[in-house]
Enzyme design. Structure first.
Site, mmCIF file in Angstrom:
data_model
loop_
_atom_site.group_PDB
_atom_site.id
_atom_site.type_symbol
_atom_site.label_atom_id
_atom_site.label_comp_id
_atom_site.label_asym_id
_atom_site.label_seq_id
_atom_site.Cartn_x
_atom_site.Cartn_y
_atom_site.Cartn_z
ATOM 1 N N HIS A 53 58.546 28.673 -87.298
ATOM 2 C CA HIS A 53 57.832 29.673 -88.077
ATOM 3 C C HIS A 53 58.065 29.399 -89.562
ATOM 4 O O HIS A 53 58.935 28.608 -89.922
ATOM 5 C CB HIS A 53 58.289 31.098 -87.707
ATOM 6 C CG HIS A 53 59.712 31.407 -88.033
ATOM 7 N ND1 HIS A 53 60.706 31.451 -87.087
ATOM 8 C CD2 HIS A 53 60.313 31.701 -89.211
ATOM 9 C CE1 HIS A 53 61.847 31.748 -87.651
ATOM 10 N NE2 HIS A 53 61.648 31.906 -88.958
HETATM 11 P P1 TYD Z 1 63.574 34.542 -85.123
HETATM 12 O O1 TYD Z 1 63.721 34.763 -86.596
HETATM 13 O O2 TYD Z 1 62.232 34.118 -84.623
HETATM 14 O O3 TYD Z 1 64.695 33.505 -84.642
HETATM 15 P P2 TYD Z 1 64.759 31.897 -84.644
HETATM 16 O O4 TYD Z 1 64.017 31.399 -85.829
HETATM 17 O O5 TYD Z 1 66.232 31.616 -84.689
HETATM 18 O O6 TYD Z 1 64.150 31.395 -83.377
HETATM 19 O O7 TYD Z 1 64.055 35.865 -84.383
HETATM 20 C C1 TYD Z 1 64.164 35.909 -82.967
HETATM 21 C C2 TYD Z 1 63.880 37.345 -82.521
HETATM 22 O O8 TYD Z 1 64.851 38.224 -83.094
HETATM 23 C C3 TYD Z 1 62.520 37.854 -82.932
HETATM 24 O O9 TYD Z 1 61.994 38.643 -81.885
HETATM 25 C C4 TYD Z 1 62.784 38.743 -84.123
HETATM 26 C C5 TYD Z 1 64.204 39.225 -83.872
HETATM 27 N N1 TYD Z 1 64.974 39.464 -85.121
HETATM 28 C C6 TYD Z 1 65.226 40.753 -85.539
HETATM 29 O O10 TYD Z 1 64.815 41.748 -84.891
HETATM 30 N N2 TYD Z 1 65.939 40.955 -86.696
HETATM 31 C C7 TYD Z 1 66.406 39.916 -87.434
HETATM 32 O O11 TYD Z 1 67.063 40.129 -88.498
HETATM 33 C C8 TYD Z 1 66.135 38.575 -86.992
HETATM 34 C C9 TYD Z 1 66.627 37.384 -87.770
HETATM 35 C C10 TYD Z 1 65.420 38.395 -85.821
#
Ligand code: TYD
Length: 139
Positions: A53
């Site tokens: 992302h």
């Molecule tokens: P994401 O940022 O997509 O993680 P990565 O890049 O490590 O794969 O986040 C994963 C999930 O966690 C997504 O559903 C959003 C949630 N999330 C929160 O609710 N709060 C937060 O502060 C973060 C970082 C993620």
């Protein structure tokens, strides 16, 4: 939109015979944002890749406090950077507008993330073609 490049920042350390301390003081390090949120990735499967992302406005500072991560950054305009994080004494500033893929290279790796904003799903672009389009439209 702000267009900045990712950069590595050295984190100051105090070492003695019993261990080490790494100190993140945003003003001293010249971090380009104020920290509003701190989170960390842990219990990660070795060999897995996360991210996929970009953020529209969020700045992040990534620190591999344990283990090793390979970070691929892509600005959707032809610039791609690869960064290996395997020292708790450096951090990577990831400005908005960079697609990231984060590969976990070792067991028990922990990635600490200092972020400029609270969590906001609207700030994410999770589809790569949408991201390239968003970059094109924001020129
Ligand atoms: P994401 O940022 O997509 O993680 P990565 O890049 O490590 O794969 O986040 C994963 C999930 O966690 C997504 O559903 C959003 C949630 N999330 C929160 O609710 N709060 C937060 O502060 C973060 C970082 C993620």
């Amino acid at each position: 939109m702000i267009r900045e490049s990712p950069r590595i920042i050295q984190i100051s350390e105090i070492r003695d015979s019993t261990g080490s301390i790494a100190i993140v003081e945003p003003d001293q390090l010249d971090l380009p944002f104020s920290i509003k949120r701190v989170y960390y990735l842990f219990d990660l499967d070795q060999g897995t890749t996360r991210g996929f992302h970009a953020h529209k406005e969020l700045f992040q500072f990534l620190i591999a406090v344990q283990g090793e991560f390979h970070i691929k950054l892509d600005n959707g305009r032809g610039m791609v950077k690869s960064v290996i994080l395997r020292s708790p004494s450096i951090g990577l500033v990831v400005p908005p507008g960079w697609w990231r893929e984060i590969a976990v290279m070792k067991v028990n790796s922990v990635l600490l993330v200092l972020a400029s904003e609270e969590y906001c799903e609207n700030d994410y672009i999770r589809d790569y073609p949408d991201f390239v389009n968003w970059q094109r439209l924001s020129s």
